[in-house]
Design an enzyme around this catalytic site. Structure first.
Site, short mmCIF file in Angstrom:
data_model
loop_
_atom_site.label_atom_id
_atom_site.label_comp_id
_atom_site.label_asym_id
_atom_site.label_seq_id
_atom_site.Cartn_x
_atom_site.Cartn_y
_atom_site.Cartn_z
N HIS A 121 -34.12 9.61 -5.24
CA HIS A 121 -35.50 9.13 -5.18
C HIS A 121 -36.04 8.76 -6.56
CE1 HIS A 121 -36.42 10.91 -0.97
NE2 HIS A 121 -35.99 9.67 -0.91
N GLU A 169 -33.83 14.50 3.47
CA GLU A 169 -32.90 15.64 3.55
C GLU A 169 -33.11 16.41 4.86
OE1 GLU A 169 -32.64 18.33 0.12
OE2 GLU A 169 -32.16 19.94 1.52
#
Ligand code: GRG
Length: 624
Positions: A58, A143
């Site tokens: 990210h 996730e």
């Protein structure tokens, strides 16, 4: 680099404006470095473009740099041209994503962080042991989405704070297990775990925290310095969960002004006049260049840089295997192949045990309990992978796999009996003699052993009776005096002072024999030169030892909930094992050497042996 504003252009004397405390550790973690390197390596080996599903990590600057090198970022694998290279992000992906990639014949590299992979394995093991899993994490975070996608829908509930527990429709006597998003805030996770333990009576959790070492270290480092700071700057991307957590931790630790900034251009110049001491940290996905930009801006404004004391990180992961690019005709990642094979083996075993009305129902029920819906199916997958390598039939491999699973189940049933290892739990459930009774356990074992030979001898296993006879003969040798029974005897009645060779002989028979059989049997299903066979058997020899060494290690380091059986038994019984002989580190080094020998033996087979290489890797790293 930060734009040269009038403010930044002037360089004030160092320290005149105050100091910048640099948190340690900060910036890239080992999982992020590994994932970025996987994209770079894939570009190097395959040339541009390679496709990456979602942001590899990210951070926009990281993504843009990889785009400049030739990576193409997509949202879903259906945007990737058929047959192209597709890299899955470090956050981990749901199984459905890998299935979709397989459907498009993509060459998949899974850049999942190994520590997220560990959480996936735990969640699956808990689900398989019948527990409802509570995943402490942020709904919608990739996730969390990936972890949810390892097990059927409804098997896991996501909670992010203690209040979320009230909304769950689960009675307090539900057997639950919890897992935690690796980048979650430690303090919030602790509060939620405490609430879970207060709500449910039977709670299992990981032995060591699921929150990864990098999150833990960065949160602790910023917490330690935040109190002394007028301003804390966290360099990171707004997409990044661990970056946002660092801001929250700094605020909770008492810093009135903690902010997330993307780099040098983002430094809040307007508030610097009020800040004598500035804390500076960076998320695990933030590149060093962004941190350096911020330092340049601050030193130009007269701040002196000071490194704070902190943990030195030495974690390094093995690079992502580029072998994974070749899926092979068996298709999919190891996990996907296992899932498919488990279903097929369960069906084959169910059919072989049968539902005849005139047979004893309790015996059939016990045989099903011991074989169906449980176990990793490692040996069955091995037969299928070797058969595939030599161009043999999957259906025949499946029958041999089912026969091996019958023998394996028999050996586990008998091993667990009070007269042998005397265990109460196997594969996360009561052992067969505990669930039924000892006599039923002995007889179910006998019937399974007979069934194994019946399956092998039947016409459907191979049209050539000579091959069937060889399959039966080799199996008889694998279970007899030179195989499981002989090995178990050596284990139960070892010499007074067993040498390393004694332990090796015992393990080679007790565990190695059936693994060798799986390889030998698979090789019988297709054309195989003498040299290829010798290499496959060398692979099998090393793999059997690796598998047992890891078993010994799990007895010391494993978590009973994840392993699915009691641990610590070797030490308790004073049993000599690879770990007691070599120590944990020595056993790990030995396992790694044996894994290398596996890869060396397979070298001539090229990409076709990828599933076998995956199995060797799995044998060394498995947690259950
Ligand atoms: C077969 C005639 C005959 C006798 C059996 C009791 C006995 C004699 C032998 C014991 C063999 C034994 C229990 C060896 C240990 C092998 C081992 C490492 C088992 C665990 O295998 P996994 O991890 O288990 O593949 P799952 O549950 O995943 O299938």
């Amino acid at each position: 680099m930060a734009a040269s504003s009038p403010e930044t252009a002037k360089t004030a004397p160092s320290g005149s404006a105050g100091r910048v405390l640099l948190a340690n550790p900060r910036g890239f973690c080992a999982g992020v470095e590994r994932a970025i390197e996987a994209v770079e390596q894939a570009l190097h080996h395959h040339g541009a473009p390679v496709y990456v599903r979602r942001a590899i990590v990210h951070n926009t600057a990281v993504v843009e740099r990889l785009e400049r090198l030739g990576a193409v970022f997509v949202q879903e694998v259906d945007e990737v041209p058929e047959g192209a290279v597709a890299i899955l992000s470090a956050h981990g992906s749901a199984r459905s994503v890998k299935h979709a990639a397989q459907g498009r014949d993509l060459k998949v590299i899974d850049a999942i962080c190994p520590l997220v992979g560990k959480v996936h394995a735990e969640v699956e093991a808990w689900y398989r042991s019948g527990r409802h899993v509570l995943l402490i994490g942020h709904i919608g975070h990739p996730e969390v989405v990936g972890t949810l996608g390892q097990v059927p829908a409804g098997a896991v509930s996501v909670v992010s704070c203690p209040d979320d527990l009230a909304a769950l429709d689960l009675p307090p006597n539900t057997a639950v297990a919890y897992a935690v998003q690796t980048t979650f805030a430690m303090r919030d996770a602790d509060a939620t775990i405490a609430a879970i333990k207060a709500t449910f009576r039977d709670v299992a959790g990981p032995r060591a925290s699921d929150i990864c070492y990098a999150t833990t270290n960065r949160q602790q480092a910023v917490e330690a310095l935040a109190r002394q700071c007028d301003l804390v700057l966290v360099v990171g991307d707004t997409m990044s969960s661990n970056a946002r957590r660092l801001v929250e931790v700094a605020q909770a630790a008492g810093c009135a002004d903690a902010r997330l900034i993307s780099g040098g251009d983002d430094v809040p110049l307007d508030v610097l006049a009020r800040a004598r001491t500035i804390g500076l940290t960076a998320a695990a996905s933030t590149p060093e260049t962004a941190i350096a930009e911020v330092c340049t801006v601050l030193t130009a404004r007269g701040y002196a840089l000071e490194e704070a004391e902190g943990e030195v990180e030495r974690v390094r992961f093995r690079p992502v295997s580029l072998d994974a690019l070749n899926i092979g005709t068996l298709g999919g990642s190891l996990e996907d192949r296992l899932t498919r094979l488990r279903q097929d083996i369960d069906q084959a075993l169910d059919a072989a045990i049968g539902h005849a009305r005139d047979r004893d129902r309790r015996l059939a029920e016990a045989m099903r309990y011991a074989t169906i819906g449980a176990g990793k199916r490692f040996r069955a997958l091995l037969v299928a992978a070797v058969a595939d390598l030599v161009g043999g039939s999957y259906a025949q491999a499946l029958r041999i796999g089912a026969a091996i699973e019958c023998v394996h189940a028999q050996s586990l049933i008998h091993d667990d009996l009070p007269c042998m290892d005397d265990d109460d739990v196997r594969r996360g459930r009561p052992t067969l003699h505990r669930k039924f009774d000892e006599a039923t356990a002995v007889l179910a074992g006998d019937a399974l052993l007979a069934l194994a030979f019946e399956i092998l001898a039947e016409d459907a296993t191979h049209p050539d009776p000579a091959i069937r006879a060889r399959l039966v003969l080799a199996m008889a040798r694998a279970v007899g005096q030179d195989g499981l029974a002989g090995g178990q005897m050596m284990d139960l009645y070892p010499p007074a002072r067993p040498s390393a060779e004694d332990v090796f002989q015992c393990e080679s028979r007790k565990t190695g024999a059936l693994i060798r059989y799986a390889v030998e049997a698979g090789a019988m299903l297709g054309p195989c030169s003498a040299e290829e066979l010798a290499r496959l058997l060398r692979f099998a020899e090393n793999l059997g030892l690796v598998f047992q060494i890891r078993d010994d290690m799990l007895d010391s380091i494993g978590d009973a909930e994840v392993v699915g059986k009691a641990v610590g038994k070797d030490a308790e019984a004073g049993r000599k094992s690879a770990t007691s002989l070599l120590g944990l580190e020595g056993a790990a080094a030995q396992a790694s050497q044996l894994e290398n020998a596996c890869h060396e033996a397979l070298a001539v087979f090229g990409p076709k042996a990828t599933p076998l290489r995956d199995l060797a890797r799995f044998a060394v790293n498995r947690m259950h």
